[in-house]
Structures are given as structure tokens and as C-alpha cells.
Design an enzyme around this catalytic site. Structure first.
Site, PDB file in Angstrom:
ATOM      1  CB  CYS A   5     -20.598 -68.362 -30.140  1.00 15.25           C
ATOM      2  SG  CYS A   5     -19.327 -67.160 -30.539  1.00 15.25           S
ATOM      3  CB  CYS A  65     -16.973 -65.072 -23.450  1.00 13.95           C
ATOM      4  SG  CYS A  65     -16.022 -66.294 -24.401  1.00 13.95           S
TER       5      CYS A  65
HETATM    6  N1  DGL Z   1     -17.161 -68.547 -26.752  1.00 12.66           N
HETATM    7  C1  DGL Z   1     -17.374 -67.497 -27.651  1.00 12.66           C
HETATM    8  C2  DGL Z   1     -18.211 -66.382 -27.092  1.00 12.66           C
HETATM    9  O1  DGL Z   1     -19.108 -66.665 -26.312  1.00 12.66           O
HETATM   10  C3  DGL Z   1     -16.224 -67.123 -28.571  1.00 12.66           C
HETATM   11  C4  DGL Z   1     -14.913 -66.848 -27.921  1.00 12.66           C
HETATM   12  C5  DGL Z   1     -13.781 -66.589 -28.910  1.00 12.66           C
HETATM   13  O2  DGL Z   1     -13.499 -67.485 -29.713  1.00 12.66           O
HETATM   14  O3  DGL Z   1     -13.211 -65.494 -28.866  1.00 12.66           O
HETATM   15  O4  DGL Z   1     -18.055 -65.235 -27.435  1.00 12.66           O
END
Ligand code: DGL
Length: 274
Positions: A88, A197
């Protein structure tokens, strides 16, 4: 790789290499990292936690993100993980520096791990980074790439709706296509567009309607290799795949449906309250 990473592992545990590698994200995004790591390292045990109750992370405060990450790390400690992958970008940007030395395993944060690889694109001087609002605000990518390539210009742009489009299975909805178009067209002129993301690779096919596929960069390709090489160097590679377990903090069926593009779960993820 940051020098300050420490292995705080219990070396007296003879079965350390059989202990699982654990992943976490706010939802299905981290599976884009997980599926690549699993392909490179089929002889490992795995845990995955999707914090679906608190999704989207990109709109949360630092305090909230620290609380979520701390609970997840403690959960993985109880599950005896040998390493934790922050699959993440948002938590890597906001919480990694504060939490990195607190737990009994090695931690791999996506942003800090991949910036060198991104800086190494030969001849590329203008990079766009699309990320959550929190990641963009942190400037973790521009600061990280600058360390290795001070002359590279990095433009960071938030795509606030994209995570929800993926989690709510609205990828092919005409409104979602317009949402993706509106963002991606703003960065179409850049040499490379980093999908910063872990949810965004789910939208690659939609983005490719508006920009050439060669421009899109999924950092998890580099991240998976970095994790594999480091575990190998640290003597922590596993030798046998016995299990993988998936956990969510809400809506197991929704997670299973949303994940299908990247990973087919054999059964529903387990619901846990942290
Ligand atoms: N998938 C995550 C990232 O890489 C989090 C996305 C979210 O929940 O806003 O930042």
C-alpha cells in the site's frame, strides 16, 4: 535499500523460513503485488490482510493510518510472520518511517523500495505519478526519486475516485471510464506514468484507451523482485508452500469479487476484527 532496515528476527526459531510472508493494503490493491511475489516465490506461506472496513486509506489522516497499520502489524506478529510487505503506497508514505523499528519482523515498504528503480529509467526526464490524495500530499515519490536522479522532474497527481471504482466493481461503468480519462489525459504527455497506488493496475485496460500501454509503470514489478532478492540475501527464503490465508475487516464477498482480475481466491477471506 534503506540502511536502517533491521532484521529483528528470532534466530533461535529453527522454522523461521516456514513462517509466512504477510501482505496488507486497504483492500484488493495489494493483490497486484501479492500475485507477482507468489509467482517469483512459489515455495512460501502467505497471509494477506485487506482493511476493507477502513478503505479508502488515501482520504485518512496520519493518526488514523498509524492506528490501522499498528493493529495490522500486531495481528501479523501473532500470526508469526517472518516479513511484512506494505503493499500500500499510502501507508508506506505516511507510516513507514514512524513504525519501521517497532515489530519483530522485516518490513518492506513499496515506495521506499522502488524509487531507485524508477529513477533508473534511462533517458526519462519527466515522470508523472498518479496516487491517492494522501500519497500525493506526502511527496514521497518526488523526494524518493530525487535521491537517485536529481534532474528528473516528477509531477504528482491525485486520482481520488479510482480506489472506490475498483473496490465497488465499477471498472467498466461509462462514468468510471470518464473519471479515468479525465485524470490520465492530464499526464498523457509525460514519458512515464507511474501507477502509485496498488489499486490502479486494475484500471490499466481503461487507461490504455487514452495513453500508450508502454507509458504505464506498475512499481510492483520491481517491488516483487526487490523483496525476493532481499529475502534470499537474508537467508529467509522458504522451501515449501503449505498455505495462504486471506483476511478482511469487512465484506468478504465483495473482496473476493473485486479481486478476481488479479487473483482468484479459492474461498471467501476470513473476517477479523482488529
Ligand atoms: N492501495 C493503496 C495504495 O497503494 C490504498 C488505496 C486507498 O485505500 O486509498 O495507496
Amino acid at each position: 535499500m534503506p540502511k536502517e532496515w533491521k532484521i529483528i528476527l528470532n534466530n533461535t526459531n529453527k522454522n523461521i523460513n516456514l513462517r509466512p510472508i504477510a501482505f496488507f493494503d486497504s483492500g484488493v490493491g495489494g493483490l497486484t503485488v501479492f500475485e507477482k511475489v507468489k509467482k517469483l516465490m512459489p515455495h512460501e506461506n502467505y497471509l494477506y490482510f485487506g482493511d476493507t472496513k477502513n478503505m479508502p486509506y488515501g482520504e485518512k489522516t496520519e493518526e488514523q493510518l498509524l492506528t490501522f497499520a499498528d493493529k495490522i502489524f500486531k495481528f501479523f506478529e501473532k500470526q508469526n510472520a517472518k516479513a511484512v510487505v506494505m503493499a500500500c503506497n499510502t501507508t508506506s508514505a505516511i507510516t513507514y518511517e514512524k513504525l519501521k523499528n517497532r515489530y519483530g519482523f522485516k518490513i518492506y515498504p513499496i515506495i521506499q523500495s522502488v524509487c531507485k528503480s524508477l529513477a533508473d529509467f534511462s533517458g526519462v526526464k519527466h515522470i508523472a505519478v498518479i496516487a491517492t490524495p494522501a500519497t500525493v500530499k506526502s511527496h514521497a515519490y518526488s523526494a524518493g526519486i530525487k535521491i537517485y536522479s536529481p534532474e528528473t522532474k516528477v509531477f504528482e497527481l491525485a486520482a481520488p475516485e479510482w480506489v472506490k471504482i475498483v473496490e465497488e466493481h465499477r471498472i467498466d461503468d461509462p462514468k468510471s471510464v470518464i473519471e479515468v480519462k479525465n485524470i490520465i489525459e492530464q499526464v498523457a504527455e509525460y514519458d512515464k506514468i507511474v501507477l502509485a497506488c496498488t489499486h490502479y493496475p486494475y484500471l490499466s485496460k481503461v487507461m490504455e484507451k487514452f495513453v500508450p500501454a508502454e507509458k504505464l509503470v506498475d512499481p510492483s514489478v520491481y517491488f516483487a523482485r526487490i523483496i525476493r532478492d532481499d529475502l534470499d540475501k537474508s537467508g529467509l527464503l522458504g522451501s515449501k508452500h503449505d498455505y495462504e490465508r486471506f483476511f478482511v475487516s469487512s465484506s468478504p464477498q465483495n473482496f473476493k469479487t473485486a479481486s478476481e482480475m488479479f487473483y482468484q481466491l479459492e474461498r471467501l477471506p476470513e473476517l477479523v476484527e482488529l
